[in-house]
Design a protein around this motif. Structure first.
Motif, PDB file in Angstrom:
ATOM      1  N   GLY A  78      27.369  16.441 -28.420  1.00 48.93           N
ATOM      2  CA  GLY A  78      28.601  16.211 -27.681  1.00 48.93           C
ATOM      3  C   GLY A  78      28.305  15.669 -26.290  1.00 48.93           C
ATOM      4  O   GLY A  78      27.224  15.896 -25.740  1.00 48.93           O
ATOM      5  N   VAL A  79      29.256  14.955 -25.707  1.00 56.19           N
ATOM      6  CA  VAL A  79      29.044  14.331 -24.389  1.00 56.19           C
ATOM      7  C   VAL A  79      28.781  15.356 -23.284  1.00 56.19           C
ATOM      8  O   VAL A  79      28.203  15.011 -22.260  1.00 56.19           O
ATOM      9  N   ASP A  80      29.175  16.595 -23.471  1.00 54.37           N
ATOM     10  CA  ASP A  80      28.938  17.634 -22.465  1.00 54.37           C
ATOM     11  C   ASP A  80      27.624  18.372 -22.685  1.00 54.37           C
ATOM     12  O   ASP A  80      27.279  19.264 -21.914  1.00 54.37           O
ATOM     13  N   HIS A  81      26.891  18.031 -23.730  1.00 55.33           N
ATOM     14  CA  HIS A  81      25.616  18.683 -24.052  1.00 55.33           C
ATOM     15  C   HIS A  81      24.542  18.212 -23.074  1.00 55.33           C
ATOM     16  O   HIS A  81      24.609  17.095 -22.554  1.00 55.33           O
ATOM     17  N   PHE A  82      23.520  19.032 -22.838  1.00 57.54           N
ATOM     18  CA  PHE A  82      22.466  18.665 -21.886  1.00 57.54           C
ATOM     19  C   PHE A  82      21.730  17.386 -22.279  1.00 57.54           C
ATOM     20  O   PHE A  82      21.217  16.686 -21.398  1.00 57.54           O
ATOM     21  N   VAL A  83      21.683  17.020 -23.557  1.00 57.86           N
ATOM     22  CA  VAL A  83      20.949  15.804 -23.927  1.00 57.86           C
ATOM     23  C   VAL A  83      21.623  14.545 -23.362  1.00 57.86           C
ATOM     24  O   VAL A  83      20.970  13.514 -23.220  1.00 57.86           O
ATOM     25  N   ALA A  84      22.891  14.646 -23.015  1.00 59.31           N
ATOM     26  CA  ALA A  84      23.591  13.489 -22.444  1.00 59.31           C
ATOM     27  C   ALA A  84      22.965  13.056 -21.119  1.00 59.31           C
ATOM     28  O   ALA A  84      23.027  11.886 -20.754  1.00 59.31           O
ATOM     29  N   ALA A  85      22.322  13.985 -20.418  1.00 55.97           N
ATOM     30  CA  ALA A  85      21.704  13.672 -19.129  1.00 55.97           C
ATOM     31  C   ALA A  85      20.281  13.136 -19.273  1.00 55.97           C
ATOM     32  O   ALA A  85      19.696  12.671 -18.308  1.00 55.97           O
ATOM     33  N   ALA A  86      19.737  13.167 -20.486  1.00 54.47           N
ATOM     34  CA  ALA A  86      18.353  12.731 -20.715  1.00 54.47           C
ATOM     35  C   ALA A  86      18.321  11.317 -21.295  1.00 54.47           C
ATOM     36  O   ALA A  86      19.290  10.859 -21.896  1.00 54.47           O
ATOM     37  N   GLU A  87      17.201  10.633 -21.098  1.00 55.32           N
ATOM     38  CA  GLU A  87      17.011   9.331 -21.739  1.00 55.32           C
ATOM     39  C   GLU A  87      16.433   9.497 -23.129  1.00 55.32           C
ATOM     40  O   GLU A  87      16.657   8.669 -24.010  1.00 55.32           O
ATOM     41  N   GLU A  88      15.633  10.555 -23.318  1.00 56.47           N
ATOM     42  CA  GLU A  88      15.040  10.884 -24.610  1.00 56.47           C
ATOM     43  C   GLU A  88      14.736  12.366 -24.598  1.00 56.47           C
ATOM     44  O   GLU A  88      14.720  12.996 -23.543  1.00 56.47           O
ATOM     45  N   VAL A  89      14.510  12.938 -25.791  1.00 59.97           N
ATOM     46  CA  VAL A  89      14.219  14.367 -25.895  1.00 59.97           C
ATOM     47  C   VAL A  89      13.045  14.583 -26.857  1.00 59.97           C
ATOM     48  O   VAL A  89      12.659  13.677 -27.595  1.00 59.97           O
ATOM     49  N   THR A  90      12.531  15.806 -26.834  1.00 59.85           N
ATOM     50  CA  THR A  90      11.503  16.226 -27.787  1.00 59.85           C
ATOM     51  C   THR A  90      12.082  17.360 -28.630  1.00 59.85           C
ATOM     52  O   THR A  90      13.133  17.931 -28.288  1.00 59.85           O
ATOM     53  N   LEU A  91      11.388  17.713 -29.682  1.00 60.36           N
ATOM     54  CA  LEU A  91      11.837  18.835 -30.508  1.00 60.36           C
ATOM     55  C   LEU A  91      11.839  20.135 -29.706  1.00 60.36           C
ATOM     56  O   LEU A  91      12.703  20.988 -29.917  1.00 60.36           O
ATOM     57  N   ALA A  92      10.914  20.282 -28.773  1.00 61.39           N
ATOM     58  CA  ALA A  92      10.888  21.482 -27.932  1.00 61.39           C
ATOM     59  C   ALA A  92      12.181  21.621 -27.132  1.00 61.39           C
ATOM     60  O   ALA A  92      12.650  22.737 -26.890  1.00 61.39           O
TER      61      ALA A  92
END
Length: 192
Positions: A78-92
């Motif tokens: 969702g747009v309010d999820h913390f991943v929205a602020a990242a350019e990429e993520v890891t499984l961790a």
């Protein structure tokens, strides 16, 4: 009129460019048939499809398979999820999340998971849009089901998925090889 050459394609794969080239160069009609990933081999094995764009892995017993391209795995949230602020993520980064649909790699977050019912990619993205959990899909699927209330970000430590062209070994005819040639980038003037 001859029977159409039937090519299945899984959700997210893009046969249009090759279909256009086929129609420009061949007299045999081409029929594109959408297939679910869970059923991508059935049409080949039951001989209702001549070829199929499949998402690997598949059971290659009795099939030829030519890898065409890799797809970047992304997390959809969702747009309010913390991943929205990242350019990429890891499984961790995702270890405490609810994964609303199992990922093909078998990866599971460490957090205790709810008992999610089986759902399509589209349904999973709708669930994620409601602010419940995340889903990991190939980027092509995320783009296909893009919504204003979700974001997708690459997952850097997951292997890409691959799209391949598959057909029965005994179906290795001239028209089959012609389509393989189109998919591999052969021009109208090139030869094998």
């Amino acid at each position: 009129m001859s029977e159409p050459f039937r090519v299945g394609f899984v959700t997210g794969s893009t046969p249009d460019k090759w279909a256009r080239a086929w129609r420009e160069r061949r007299r045999v009609p081409l029929e594109l048939v959408p297939v679910l990933e869970s059923e991508q081999e059935i049409g080949l094995r039951e001989e209702t499809l001549d070829m199929a764009l499949v998402r690997l892995p598949i059971d290659r017993e009795g099939l030829h398979c030519v890898r065409l391209y890799a797809e970047v795995p992304v997390v959809v949230a969702g747009v309010d999820h913390f991943v929205a602020a990242a350019e990429e993520v890891t499984l961790a980064d995702l270890t405490d999340e609810q994964l609303v649909r199992p990922h093909a790699s078998g990866w599971q977050p460490d957090a205790s998971q709810l008992d999610w019912p089986p759902m399509s990619e589209k349904d999973a993205i709708e669930t994620v849009a409601a602010g419940t959990g995340v889903v990991i899909v190939p980027m092509s699927i995320a783009r296909l089901h893009m919504r204003k209330d979700v974001v997708h970000r690459p997952v850097t430590d997951l292997d890409p998925t691959e799209i391949a062209l598959a057909w029965r070994i005994e179906r290795d005819a001239e028209d089959t090889q012609a389509f393989v040639g189109l998919a591999r980038g052969r021009s109208a003037n090139s030869s094998r």
